[in-house]
Design an enzyme around this catalytic site. Sequence first.
Site, PDB file in Angstrom:
ATOM      1  N   HIS A 276       1.754  -4.489   9.480  1.00  9.27           N
ATOM      2  CA  HIS A 276       1.150  -3.708   8.322  1.00  9.27           C
ATOM      3  C   HIS A 276       0.063  -2.789   9.020  1.00  9.27           C
ATOM      4  O   HIS A 276      -0.003  -1.581   8.832  1.00  9.27           O
ATOM      5  CB  HIS A 276       0.404  -4.562   7.525  1.00  9.27           C
ATOM      6  CG  HIS A 276      -0.733  -3.742   6.370  1.00  9.27           C
ATOM      7  ND1 HIS A 276      -0.138  -3.412   5.127  1.00  9.27           N
ATOM      8  CD2 HIS A 276      -1.922  -3.294   6.504  1.00  9.27           C
ATOM      9  CE1 HIS A 276      -1.322  -2.787   4.519  1.00  9.27           C
ATOM     10  NE2 HIS A 276      -2.488  -2.625   5.359  1.00  9.27           N
ATOM     11  N   GLU A 277      -0.725  -3.207   9.960  1.00  2.55           N
ATOM     12  CA  GLU A 277      -1.721  -2.615  10.743  1.00  2.55           C
ATOM     13  C   GLU A 277      -1.051  -1.485  11.521  1.00  2.55           C
ATOM     14  O   GLU A 277      -1.491  -0.418  11.803  1.00  2.55           O
ATOM     15  CB  GLU A 277      -2.535  -3.372  11.588  1.00  2.55           C
ATOM     16  CG  GLU A 277      -3.431  -4.455  10.723  1.00  2.55           C
ATOM     17  CD  GLU A 277      -4.097  -4.029   9.639  1.00  2.55           C
ATOM     18  OE1 GLU A 277      -4.774  -2.776   9.727  1.00  2.55           O
ATOM     19  OE2 GLU A 277      -4.354  -4.358   8.512  1.00  2.55           O
ATOM     20  N   HIS A 280      -0.050   1.581   9.835  1.00  4.15           N
ATOM     21  CA  HIS A 280      -1.342   2.439   9.747  1.00  4.15           C
ATOM     22  C   HIS A 280      -1.253   3.426  10.958  1.00  4.15           C
ATOM     23  O   HIS A 280      -1.364   4.505  10.925  1.00  4.15           O
ATOM     24  CB  HIS A 280      -2.473   1.576   9.582  1.00  4.15           C
ATOM     25  CG  HIS A 280      -2.693   1.064   8.067  1.00  4.15           C
ATOM     26  ND1 HIS A 280      -2.636   1.874   6.936  1.00  4.15           N
ATOM     27  CD2 HIS A 280      -3.149  -0.114   7.701  1.00  4.15           C
ATOM     28  CE1 HIS A 280      -2.941   1.103   6.000  1.00  4.15           C
ATOM     29  NE2 HIS A 280      -3.280  -0.101   6.614  1.00  4.15           N
ATOM     30  N   GLU A 354      -2.178   2.357   1.699  1.00  4.81           N
ATOM     31  CA  GLU A 354      -1.917   0.758   1.879  1.00  4.81           C
ATOM     32  C   GLU A 354      -0.546   0.378   1.251  1.00  4.81           C
ATOM     33  O   GLU A 354       0.132  -0.495   2.026  1.00  4.81           O
ATOM     34  CB  GLU A 354      -3.024   0.082   1.192  1.00  4.81           C
ATOM     35  CG  GLU A 354      -4.317   0.385   1.732  1.00  4.81           C
ATOM     36  CD  GLU A 354      -4.448  -0.330   3.191  1.00  4.81           C
ATOM     37  OE1 GLU A 354      -3.792  -1.352   3.718  1.00  4.81           O
ATOM     38  OE2 GLU A 354      -5.497   0.334   3.756  1.00  4.81           O
TER      39      GLU A 354
HETATM   40 ZN   LIG Z   1      -4.010  -1.539   5.458  1.00 10.91          ZN
END
Ligand SMILES: [Zn+2]
Length: 419
Positions: A276-277, A280, A354
């Site tokens: 997930h990071e 980003h 997100e």
């Molecule tokens: Zn996030």
Amino acid sequence: MIAVPRPPAADPLEAFTEDEVRACVDYAKPRQRWGLAAYATDLLVLAALALTGPGRALVRGVAGLAGGWAPGRVVLAIVAVLAVRAAVGLPFSIRAFRQDTRAGLATQGLGGFLRDWAKGRAVGLVLTVVALSALVLGARWEPPGWPVVAAVAAVLLVLALAMAGPVLIEPLFNRFRPLGPGPLRTRLLELAATMRVPVSDVLVADASRRTTRVNAYVSGLGRTRRVVVYDTLLAAAGPEAPDGSGPPASSEAPHGPRTRDGTPGGADEVALVVAHELAHVRHRDVLWGTIGAAALAAVSMLVAVALFDLGQVQRAFGVTELGDPLVAPGLLLLAALGGLAAAPVASAISRWAEARADWVSLEVTRDPVTAVAVERRLALENRADLRPNKLLLLLFASHPQTMARIAQAWLWQERNGRP
Ligand SMILES: [Zn+2]
């Protein structure tokens, strides 16, 4: 641009027991009410300092300690406003800390909490004094090109903060170490390579000195860019992480769920969070966030200069111009109201980014079971509000609510079949 499905939130009872939902909501709701009370009180304090006679007299009195020296008066006026805000806000902060202690989320005593609080206020003070006194003194001086100079300076300050924050400010609050060599590190760097996101290291923050909450984040730009995971998140992955082959470490995590094939959930969970990071990073969310903040700062400068040219605004705040040494309360009130006005848009963009990072992490790991386990763990260990107020969510939430994230993982699973 990838299409990011954002299904509506599922009912919390589809993923949590009634007791779990109650434990989370019983913590989150009062927390939120007090947070809103603190926020409203802060706005009222600013309004009182900017708009009322006694409030202005207080700021004038403190600024007067510098005599007739304008820069000193400017700085002291800012310090006065921030000191009052801090003093009024402290009881709310202590209340939140006590609630965390009762809930078993805090791992430090009141002394440690107050040290952190003071450091946070000190950093805020330095940044605010630098930015505001530059603006006010610049308005007095009016260099050639003003107010564009102010707008450019604001952009540069935001960029500098985004780049230097991870190396100058974050270490004031946490120690960071690279994740030690081992199967987990190998797995995470392989994950980064698969996602074509160059990362040399994953950093571990000693969050456990303060909290049991689990989290991870990306920050920095260029050479300061980093992926940081809380040591609390790694706890369930065992000592520097067995990768499915070590002893099951889930006993360390109250909710350490096991993935479908019986391997310890810890390492899979860390991989999912890091995916997930890394999403980003891949989509440059930090860079775009910084660009957005810089643009907002530039516009704010131009608006501030224009507003304080207006007679009505000058009269309302009892000042003669933007260069008035006592302009700080008015400026900070406008900044707070501007922040409030921008919050719905900023938080909607953040929720979208997100949701995209969540979707990318599913596409990369193809592991919706672990995704749901991670969401459960985040919600339970951080006491998320599993029945959030829709309006508050719309206005302020940086992330989609837990049950929307879980519904998204289920949707991925539905579309792709059980992996
Ligand atoms: Zn996030």
